[in-house]
Enzyme design. Structure first.
Site, PDB file in Angstrom:
ATOM      1  N   VAL A  47      -5.422   0.406   3.050  1.00  0.00           N
ATOM      2  CA  VAL A  47      -5.603  -1.040   2.945  1.00  0.00           C
ATOM      3  C   VAL A  47      -6.829  -1.342   2.084  1.00  0.00           C
ATOM      4  O   VAL A  47      -6.776  -2.180   1.175  1.00  0.00           O
ATOM      5  CB  VAL A  47      -5.743  -1.673   4.354  1.00  0.00           C
ATOM      6  CG1 VAL A  47      -6.239  -3.110   4.257  1.00  0.00           C
ATOM      7  CG2 VAL A  47      -4.402  -1.614   5.084  1.00  0.00           C
ATOM      8  N   LYS A  67      -3.931  -1.628  14.244  1.00  0.00           N
ATOM      9  CA  LYS A  67      -3.063  -0.671  14.951  1.00  0.00           C
ATOM     10  C   LYS A  67      -3.520  -0.542  16.402  1.00  0.00           C
ATOM     11  O   LYS A  67      -4.710  -0.469  16.687  1.00  0.00           O
ATOM     12  CB  LYS A  67      -3.087   0.672  14.224  1.00  0.00           C
ATOM     13  CG  LYS A  67      -2.235   0.629  12.950  1.00  0.00           C
ATOM     14  CD  LYS A  67      -2.052   1.972  12.326  1.00  0.00           C
ATOM     15  CE  LYS A  67      -3.207   2.378  11.468  1.00  0.00           C
ATOM     16  NZ  LYS A  67      -3.295   1.697  10.179  1.00  0.00           N
ATOM     17  N   GLU A 119       0.832  -1.219   0.000  1.00  0.00           N
ATOM     18  CA  GLU A 119       0.000   0.000   0.000  1.00  0.00           C
ATOM     19  C   GLU A 119       0.861   1.261   0.000  1.00  0.00           C
ATOM     20  O   GLU A 119       2.088   1.204   0.143  1.00  0.00           O
ATOM     21  CB  GLU A 119      -0.924  -0.005   1.218  1.00  0.00           C
ATOM     22  CG  GLU A 119      -0.149   0.000   2.528  1.00  0.00           C
ATOM     23  CD  GLU A 119      -0.817   0.850   3.590  1.00  0.00           C
ATOM     24  OE1 GLU A 119      -1.188   2.001   3.295  1.00  0.00           O
ATOM     25  OE2 GLU A 119      -0.970   0.340   4.720  1.00  0.00           O
ATOM     26  N   LYS A 150      -5.606  10.688   0.832  1.00  0.00           N
ATOM     27  CA  LYS A 150      -5.597   9.373   1.485  1.00  0.00           C
ATOM     28  C   LYS A 150      -6.827   8.652   0.955  1.00  0.00           C
ATOM     29  O   LYS A 150      -7.955   9.022   1.290  1.00  0.00           O
ATOM     30  CB  LYS A 150      -5.662   9.556   3.001  1.00  0.00           C
ATOM     31  CG  LYS A 150      -5.746   8.262   3.788  1.00  0.00           C
ATOM     32  CD  LYS A 150      -5.858   8.529   5.274  1.00  0.00           C
ATOM     33  CE  LYS A 150      -6.406   7.331   5.997  1.00  0.00           C
ATOM     34  NZ  LYS A 150      -6.790   7.638   7.377  1.00  0.00           N
ATOM     35  N   ASP A 166     -16.483   6.042  14.123  1.00  0.00           N
ATOM     36  CA  ASP A 166     -15.294   5.937  13.272  1.00  0.00           C
ATOM     37  C   ASP A 166     -14.820   4.491  13.179  1.00  0.00           C
ATOM     38  O   ASP A 166     -14.136   3.978  14.065  1.00  0.00           O
ATOM     39  CB  ASP A 166     -14.189   6.848  13.816  1.00  0.00           C
ATOM     40  CG  ASP A 166     -13.031   6.991  12.833  1.00  0.00           C
ATOM     41  OD1 ASP A 166     -12.984   6.237  11.849  1.00  0.00           O
ATOM     42  OD2 ASP A 166     -12.172   7.863  13.061  1.00  0.00           O
ATOM     43  N   SER A 216     -13.021   1.953  10.300  1.00  0.00           N
ATOM     44  CA  SER A 216     -12.311   2.008   9.020  1.00  0.00           C
ATOM     45  C   SER A 216     -13.008   1.203   7.934  1.00  0.00           C
ATOM     46  O   SER A 216     -13.514   0.098   8.172  1.00  0.00           O
ATOM     47  CB  SER A 216     -10.894   1.467   9.203  1.00  0.00           C
ATOM     48  OG  SER A 216     -10.225   1.429   7.963  1.00  0.00           O
TER      49      SER A 216
HETATM   50  N1  PSU Z   1      -0.136   0.596   8.554  1.00  0.00           N
HETATM   51  C1  PSU Z   1       0.858   1.410   9.023  1.00  0.00           C
HETATM   52  N2  PSU Z   1       0.712   2.740   8.840  1.00  0.00           N
HETATM   53  C2  PSU Z   1      -0.368   3.290   8.201  1.00  0.00           C
HETATM   54  C3  PSU Z   1      -1.399   2.443   7.712  1.00  0.00           C
HETATM   55  C4  PSU Z   1      -1.227   1.096   7.914  1.00  0.00           C
HETATM   56  O1  PSU Z   1       1.838   0.930   9.593  1.00  0.00           O
HETATM   57  O2  PSU Z   1      -0.444   4.521   8.056  1.00  0.00           O
HETATM   58  C5  PSU Z   1      -2.613   3.043   6.998  1.00  0.00           C
HETATM   59  C6  PSU Z   1      -3.290   2.013   6.094  1.00  0.00           C
HETATM   60  O3  PSU Z   1      -3.327   2.550   4.792  1.00  0.00           O
HETATM   61  C7  PSU Z   1      -4.684   1.859   6.656  1.00  0.00           C
HETATM   62  C8  PSU Z   1      -4.919   3.220   7.211  1.00  0.00           C
HETATM   63  O4  PSU Z   1      -5.622   1.475   5.694  1.00  0.00           O
HETATM   64  O5  PSU Z   1      -3.673   3.483   7.868  1.00  0.00           O
HETATM   65  C9  PSU Z   1      -6.120   3.263   8.145  1.00  0.00           C
HETATM   66  O6  PSU Z   1      -6.721   4.497   8.074  1.00  0.00           O
HETATM   67  P1  PSU Z   1      -8.212   4.685   8.660  1.00  0.00           P
HETATM   68  O7  PSU Z   1      -8.119   4.310  10.091  1.00  0.00           O
HETATM   69  O8  PSU Z   1      -8.510   6.155   8.462  1.00  0.00           O
HETATM   70  O9  PSU Z   1      -9.099   3.817   7.853  1.00  0.00           O
HETATM   71 MN    MN Z   2     -11.826   6.493  10.030  1.00  0.00          MN
END
Ligand code: PSU
Ligand code: MN
Length: 309
Positions: free
Chosen positions: A111, A164, A30, A91, A143, A145
């Site tokens: 992702v 995460k 990604e 993003k 929120d 994802s």
């Molecule tokens: N893994 C990492 N760092 C990141 C991400 C993943 O080590 O920044 C990114 C991925 O692209 C994932 C995104 O899809 O963070 C999640 O964002 P959100 O919580 O806004 O969906």
């Molecule tokens: Mn989000």
């Protein structure tokens, strides 16, 4: 149809196109992690390193991104370097991936968007750091994802270090279960927590080798179960930061996000940047180590899947 003529918006890099046409193992990577997840120049070095690891293992890397309205499946080294330095990149997730194409924009694929693009190109395995999931306090903010939704519908194996640790891991697992996404921990009985090898959560499923993971996927294919699979691969011991240490730091980062009124797409990049600040760069070092570790396992899974055909 050859990989070259996929659709009018997509460019497949020559090495990737050749590998796909010849049925060789390919691993998608990604790019939100490059544009929003890590500062320059660490992002650039990480992006180059993970590709090198995949090649070393015997597979072909395909970093996915949108560059000036083109969906790139595989970036050249200069393209990758330019993306690592670009300012104002979007993003991109499922909702706005095509917007970036129609408007000629540049962006990192999350992702969710990377899974979508990988599947479009016929790539079955994808390595990242940690997936997005249910944020702490989601009962208020809603929120959650789009990564989870995508895992539920798109047949790509995502190799991560878990969700995460800034997220609500228990709630994230609940949503994945509802969506029918298998969560397989590689070589451990507990779910990892991104920068840490251990969370308090039991592994829903455990497998100890790339070959076993490939066999599981083959069985899913055989009975027609569609959708993604999440592999949670614990960070190597030498690079981890124990969960007890991270806990307080995460609380602090989340408090800063609330105080600053950060919402929506900005939340995850903000939290990662605050963690880097709070840990004086240690979280970034661990993040790079875990992505590299995931790239290696992803390559082995792609090769094992290839061997089953
Ligand atoms: N893994 C990492 N760092 C990141 C991400 C993943 O080590 O920044 C990114 C991925 O692209 C994932 C995104 O899809 O963070 C999640 O964002 P959100 O919580 O806004 O969906
Ligand atoms: Mn989000």
């Amino acid at each position: 149809m050859t990989a070259m003529s996929l659709n009018p918006f997509t460019d497949i890099a020559p090495e990737v196109s050749q590998a796909l046409d010849q049925g060789k193992p390919v691993v998608a990577l990604e790019s939100t992690i490059i544009t929003h997840g890590m500062p320059y120049p660490a992002n650039s070095r990480m992006a180059a390193d993970v590709e090198a690891i995949i090649i070393e293992e015997g597979a072909v890397p395909a970093t996915i991104a949108i560059v000036n309205g083109r969906l790139k499946i595989g970036l050249s080294a200069p393209e990758r370097e330019a993306l690592a330095q670009v300012t104002g990149a979007m993003k991109l997730s499922r909702a706005d991936l095509a917007f970036a194409l129609s408007e000629g924009r540049t962006g990192g694929t999350t992702v969710a968007a990377t899974m979508l693009a990988a599947h479009l190109a016929g790539i079955r395995v994808f390595a990242t750091g940690g997936i997005g999931g249910v944020h702490k306090g989601a009962e208020q903010s809603f929120d959650i994802s789009a990564d989870l939704e995508e895992l539920g519908r798109t047949p790509v194996i995502v190799v991560s270090a878990g969700a995460k640790a800034i997220l609500d891991i228990e709630k994230t697992l609940e949503v994945l279960e509802t969506k029918g996404v298998p969560v397989v921990v590689h070589g451990s009985d507990v779910l990892p927590a991104f920068w840490s090898r251990q969370s308090p959560v039991k592994a829903p499923l455990r497998l100890d080798s790339a070959e076993a993971i490939a066999r599981f996927q083959a069985a899913r294919d055989a009975i027609g179960v569609v959708g993604g699979m999440l592999i949670a691969n614990p960070i190597p011991e030498a690079s981890e930061i124990p969960a007890q240490i991270m806990e307080g730091h995460i609380r602090e980062a989340v408090a800063r996000a609330t105080k600053n009124g950060v919402t929506g797409k900005a939340v995850t990049p903000f939290l990662l940047a605050e963690m880097l600040d709070i840990t004086k760069g240690e979280s970034l070092k661990a993040n790079i180590a875990l992505v590299e570790n995931n790239a290696r396992l992803a390559a082995r899974i792609a090769i094992a899947l290839h061997g089953l055909r």
